[in-house]
Motif scaffolding. Structure first.
Motif, mmCIF file in Angstrom:
data_model
loop_
_atom_site.group_PDB
_atom_site.id
_atom_site.type_symbol
_atom_site.label_atom_id
_atom_site.label_comp_id
_atom_site.label_asym_id
_atom_site.label_seq_id
_atom_site.Cartn_x
_atom_site.Cartn_y
_atom_site.Cartn_z
ATOM 1 N N GLU A 98 -0.417 5.679 5.116
ATOM 2 C CA GLU A 98 -1.253 6.017 6.274
ATOM 3 C C GLU A 98 -2.306 7.087 5.965
ATOM 4 O O GLU A 98 -3.505 6.856 6.180
ATOM 5 N N PRO A 99 -1.898 8.257 5.475
ATOM 6 C CA PRO A 99 -2.933 9.285 5.263
ATOM 7 C C PRO A 99 -3.987 8.844 4.234
ATOM 8 O O PRO A 99 -5.155 9.201 4.357
ATOM 9 N N VAL A 100 -3.549 8.071 3.253
ATOM 10 C CA VAL A 100 -4.460 7.668 2.164
ATOM 11 C C VAL A 100 -5.467 6.622 2.635
ATOM 12 O O VAL A 100 -6.636 6.658 2.262
ATOM 13 N N MET A 101 -5.001 5.698 3.464
ATOM 14 C CA MET A 101 -5.825 4.546 3.829
ATOM 15 C C MET A 101 -6.466 4.682 5.210
ATOM 16 O O MET A 101 -7.068 3.722 5.709
ATOM 17 N N ALA A 102 -6.326 5.847 5.834
ATOM 18 C CA ALA A 102 -6.754 5.994 7.234
ATOM 19 C C ALA A 102 -8.249 5.766 7.436
ATOM 20 O O ALA A 102 -8.667 5.204 8.443
ATOM 21 N N LEU A 103 -9.047 6.206 6.485
ATOM 22 C CA LEU A 103 -10.500 6.137 6.689
ATOM 23 C C LEU A 103 -11.068 4.774 6.343
ATOM 24 O O LEU A 103 -10.669 4.149 5.363
ATOM 25 N N ASP A 104 -12.035 4.376 7.114
ATOM 26 C CA ASP A 104 -12.841 3.240 6.729
ATOM 27 C C ASP A 104 -13.712 3.670 5.542
ATOM 28 O O ASP A 104 -14.136 4.831 5.472
ATOM 29 N N ALA A 105 -13.956 2.745 4.619
ATOM 30 C CA ALA A 105 -14.723 3.101 3.423
ATOM 31 C C ALA A 105 -16.070 3.738 3.780
ATOM 32 O O ALA A 105 -16.577 4.608 3.073
ATOM 33 N N ALA A 106 -16.631 3.315 4.903
ATOM 34 C CA ALA A 106 -17.947 3.834 5.298
ATOM 35 C C ALA A 106 -17.881 5.269 5.784
ATOM 36 O O ALA A 106 -18.900 5.961 5.836
ATOM 37 N N ASN A 107 -16.689 5.720 6.160
ATOM 38 C CA ASN A 107 -16.565 7.040 6.785
ATOM 39 C C ASN A 107 -16.153 8.162 5.847
ATOM 40 O O ASN A 107 -15.901 9.271 6.307
ATOM 41 N N PHE A 108 -16.050 7.880 4.569
ATOM 42 C CA PHE A 108 -15.663 8.951 3.647
ATOM 43 C C PHE A 108 -16.722 10.046 3.642
ATOM 44 O O PHE A 108 -17.870 9.792 3.972
ATOM 45 N N GLY A 161 3.601 7.926 2.565
ATOM 46 C CA GLY A 161 3.189 6.529 2.587
ATOM 47 C C GLY A 161 1.684 6.333 2.565
ATOM 48 O O GLY A 161 0.915 7.216 2.180
ATOM 49 N N LEU A 201 0.830 -1.212 0.000
ATOM 50 C CA LEU A 201 0.000 0.000 0.000
ATOM 51 C C LEU A 201 0.863 1.261 0.000
ATOM 52 O O LEU A 201 0.442 2.305 -0.499
ATOM 53 N N LEU A 245 1.486 1.743 -3.653
ATOM 54 C CA LEU A 245 0.263 2.033 -4.416
ATOM 55 C C LEU A 245 -0.325 3.397 -4.053
ATOM 56 O O LEU A 245 -0.949 4.042 -4.889
ATOM 57 N N SER A 246 -0.116 3.836 -2.821
ATOM 58 C CA SER A 246 -0.656 5.141 -2.409
ATOM 59 C C SER A 246 0.116 6.294 -3.038
ATOM 60 O O SER A 246 -0.365 7.420 -3.066
#
Lengths: 592, 592
Positions: free
Chosen positions: B582-592, B580, B509, B512-513
């Motif tokens: 972290e900032p990109v993947m921090a949110l749960d998909a439901a919380n966008f 890296g 990730l 990829l991020s």
């Protein structure tokens, strides 16, 4: 195919947890308790989602038609406008003395955001009306106010602003429209104006045109421009409508977007008008309206970003394509929703930070306008004047970029009309151009605002950022993720301002060549500040035991993303500014 | 209202002074002396400027219509296509064994640039045909080549590529179109394909569809996809046309732009087709076409930028507004042309560097394809494969940005249809999406190309940059303005590559991020390299006593602008990458 959900929770967060409106000393803010604002936002949200948004695509596809001098707006627009005026939305923040509801401008901004997200082309009709009414309110005679304001506030009539002519847009000194004084104190206006938004339409009984024109014999250039009110239908003493004035729509502009709004060529053929404010002081009258008008365009930027983001997010959750690289998320489906993919998230986060940050910046701006108007606070007036070109230029550029990014989330579907994202892109594009192109905003910032009050206002901005950092540095979480990046970015802004002061004195081209980058650099620092403030508010809510922890944690993560991945752009802008005029001015005009 | 002037001098500069084609050992390049290429470019330029460009707006406004299964192209398109095929342009770089003219792909690229600038929607008809013919040429049987290639090369027939289906775009493993084997060795194809450019039209006698489909019982996912040739009309033994095949256009897509090109839903109702290449190896067949196809989209990016820039420049020279801050330039006029203003120049320079830099990058890429094909040079093949996602992603993003910037130069006029800039913006937008969205390009780069050949190819790229710098560091002028910034930027790219290798190993990730930023970082370094090379070539020309000193000095100043004001973006991209996942993947998909 598009949907719009009013982001009321986010708006309430900005009003009550970021701006803390009820704690403010601005008259009228004490009434804005959360229940009251919730009720207003709910009602505005219903109009936006249920009435205006369903007409967004209709407006784009049908557009406006000119038939025998009459402009037909898209099907449903008139009925929607009836609902808007019957709901009292056209006079929400207007002077109660003339029938307005007297709420703060901030609340009008919140309702305006939702209307604008839902249907930007539609919202321009009441939006321009508001601007025209404000000009009359500030500069008109008591008689003019009595005659025009109640009907403009009620939305029975609408208003326009007539500045541009074929030979002049930015350079209004070149205006040719003539206003010849008559014995009765009126003027006969002759000339042609172009790009007049809402110039003619079928949604109101009368249209009140505010027109810049020159009185023969006056000073040359911008110093000889006066402002006139020119009604489409004359208004009789008793308020009833009289004869038609000699003003007519000569044509409609075919445009890239905002098709639902009539962009008119307006011909004044000896139309009768009346001076608004002082003779030859028309530009000054326009300028006093400018903060409000430009703030409303800044709003359009992130408001189109908001609705585009919402639809991109919906698509990203539904569309199944590929598998999560860290492990299948949707084992019963043929593929995972694309929101699992890091680059899709990167794109969604890029959108999200500018929408939420943009809202915070614009509402803060609206609160400064309220402070300036309701407390005659000169410092607030100066600060919003400094920030207006930043808000307008930065947020409309970022709003367009957000709409383009949202379109990209949909892949090929984003390019089709069916999915509607491409309309948001086409509509958002105009906000970078009108009310002064973003290039002009950057010149206003560097040429006029930076040195305003002997530099005191920009110093006050730096001081505000500095104090906020200093007051909160004890909070380790806030410091590392938010305050330290903000401090870095603020240093870049100060270095750029210093460069302009030193190098710009020697050679104005050094400042002018970096104006656009300076506007963006300033925009980033301002957005960094509001994100840091929102982070602080979120931490406070979590510490205070707020039940909706996910909401606040999401805010914190979103702010961290902005700080980590967008705020560092200040260094690039500073690097560009520091190269000065040489690279920009090296070529002879003939050699491009 | 728009104009197009073939930039032949700039093209000749790239061919002869940057790429030095006649000194190359690639077979066929020895013939490309300046007189010969000038003659070809002149002829192609005439078609572009006189035949294709006048139809650009017509194509946009009329679009394509589907009437009783027949697609009507805009007025004049068929006649224009006749001129293109009669001029031999459809087979310019094709195999002489089947009637092609056998010129290098580089020359097809040069002609293609002009056609694409002049009329992107039109050029897609021959463009797709070229791609389909290449697929048959590489993977088809001798019989298939004999049957289809001469007519595709001559432009009597056109071709298409059928990949996408409603449920799958990027993720072709989800393809549902079926190919059922028949006793005679043919297959019956059943399914629906969407977004098929040039899928049906009235400009050619036959249309040869290349279709991805699955043979029942084959492997799951992408490993079970095969490629088929499906002619609209069957071809008899003697080459004459037979019955109509069971393939038809089920609808046209309404789109944001490229209205002159028919974007079709294609229905295959048991249409008869023949396998191209090996069974289940359809993806591989597609992949071998991809470098060429994606390079042609990279070209579309800067080609729309070129025509948009030309028109912005014309406007900036004509439009009178305001006065030069350093002193009036047009004392007899009411104002100075806006090209005198620093921010207008800043914008024009921003456009110019990406157009000229983009051309150099794409022609260099085309020359690598020639080297790969004509010398079976594996290193050239590897290098262009590495660079293809960079060229496609970076240049189409920058091409769109350039068109948007050019539109901005025109202010309000840029938003009107009349001036035509908004069409360039709408047309350019698709290039960021098709042939793999730019997000997908970035995944191809980071996930597949970066580690290709055990990292040797990326190392070879770094080595190439390093050697160029080293060889030329003795030239003080080149060093300060071009090589030093390039060295800095190249270090950023190496640091990013190192980050991916180290952190990406630990957590994919993290790579990829940052893929999208890496693609842009790589794009900047590549463009920095070609600008440094163009600067060197210009200095050599000036030292060699070239008479047209202004041309070369302009190139030097333009390159300096790129180096000073755009190349530093590498630092921002590196900063973003370094944060890296972290900032990109921090949110749960439901919380966008």
């Amino acid at each position: 195919m598009t949907t719009y959900t009013p982001p009321i929770k986010d708006i309430q967060f900005v009003l009550h947890e970021l701006l803390k409106v009820t704690e403010s000393d601005v008259p009228g803010y004490d009434e804005l308790d959360p229940e009251f604002t919730q009720a207003i936002l709910d009602e505005a949200g219903k109009i936006a989602a249920n009435v205006l948004h369903p007409l967004n695509k209709v407006g784009d596809e049908e557009g406006c038609r000119l038939e025998n001098g009459v402009v037909r707006t898209p099907k449903g627009f008139k009925e929607a406008f009836d609902q808007v005026r019957e709901g009292g939305w056209t006079g929400l923040d207007c002077d109660p003395e003339y029938g307005g509801q007297g709420l703060p401008h901030l609340m009008n901004t919140a309702a305006g955001e939702m209307f604008s997200s839902a249907n930007m082309a539609f919202q321009m009709y009441p939006g321009l009306t508001h601007g025209a009414a404000s000009a009359i309110h500030v500069h008109g005679s008591e008689d003019q106010k009595q005659t025009y304001l109640p009907k403009l506030y009620s939305g029975e009539w609408t208003g326009t602003m007539n500045l541009t002519e074929p030979q002049c847009g930015t350079d209004l000194g070149l205006i040719r429209t003539k206003a010849e004084p008559q014995d009765d104190g009126s003027y006969l206006i002759t000339g042609s104006k172009i790009w007049i938004s809402s110039g003619e339409h079928d949604m109101a009984d009368n249209i009140i045109h505010l027109v810049l024109a020159k009185i023969p014999g006056g000073p040359e250039g911008v110093k000889g421009i006066s402002l006139f009110v020119v009604p489409k239908f004359f208004v009789n003493e008793d308020g009833s409508l009289g004869d038609r004035n000699a003003v007519s729509c000569g044509g409609l502009e075919e445009k890239m977007g905002i098709h639902g709004n009539a962009t008119c060529v307006m011909n004044y053929d000896g139309a009768r008008g009346w001076l608004v404010g002082e003779m030859h002081k028309g530009m000054r009258a326009m300028f006093t309206m400018m903060n409000e008008a430009r703030l409303s365009v800044a709003l359009q930027g992130y408001a189109q970003g908001e609705v585009a983001y919402q639809n991109a997010l919906g698509f990203a959750r539904d569309r199944l394509q590929g598998r999560d690289v860290t492990g299948t998320k949707n084992p019963n489906g043929p593929a995972d929703p694309i929101i699992v993919h890091p680059d899709v998230r990167r794109n969604l986060m890029d959108q999200k930070v500018y929408v939420e940050g943009g809202r915070a910046m614009v509402y803060w701006g609206a609160s400064m306008i309220d402070r300036s108007h309701r407390l005659n606070d000169d410092e607030a007036e100066a600060m919003i004047s400094l920030l207006i070109p930043v808000l307008k230029g930065f947020l409309t550029d970022k709003g367009f970029e957000t709409a383009v990014n949202a379109q990209q989330t949909l892949g090929g579907s984003g390019f089709t009309r069916e999915w509607g994202l491409e309309q948001f892109v086409r509509d958002a594009r105009i906000a970078m151009i009108y009310e002064g192109t973003n290039g002009i905003q950057s010149l206003d910032l560097v040429g006029r605002k930076l040195g305003m009050n002997g530099g005191q206002t920009i110093m006050a901005f730096f001081e505000m950022v500095k104090s906020f950092i200093k007051e909160n540095e004890g909070n380790a979480g806030l410091k590392a993720g938010y305050l330290d990046p903000l401090k870095e970015a603020s240093k870049d802004l100060q270095a750029a301002a210093m460069y302009f002061m030193q190098e710009g004195m020697k050679n104005p081209l050094n400042a002018l060549s970096g104006s656009y980058d300076f506007m963006h650099l300033f925009g980033h620092v301002t957005m960094g500040l509001v994100w840091a403030q929102m982070a602080k508010a979120s931490m406070e809510a979590l510490e205070g035991g707020a039940s909706d922890t996910e909401f606040y944690e999401t805010k914190l993560a979103t702010g961290r993303y902005y700080m980590a991945r967008h705020l560092p752009a200040t260094k690039l802008h500073l690097a560009r500014i520091s190269t000065g005029a040489e690279p920009v001015m090296a070529l002879d005009a003939a050699n491009f």
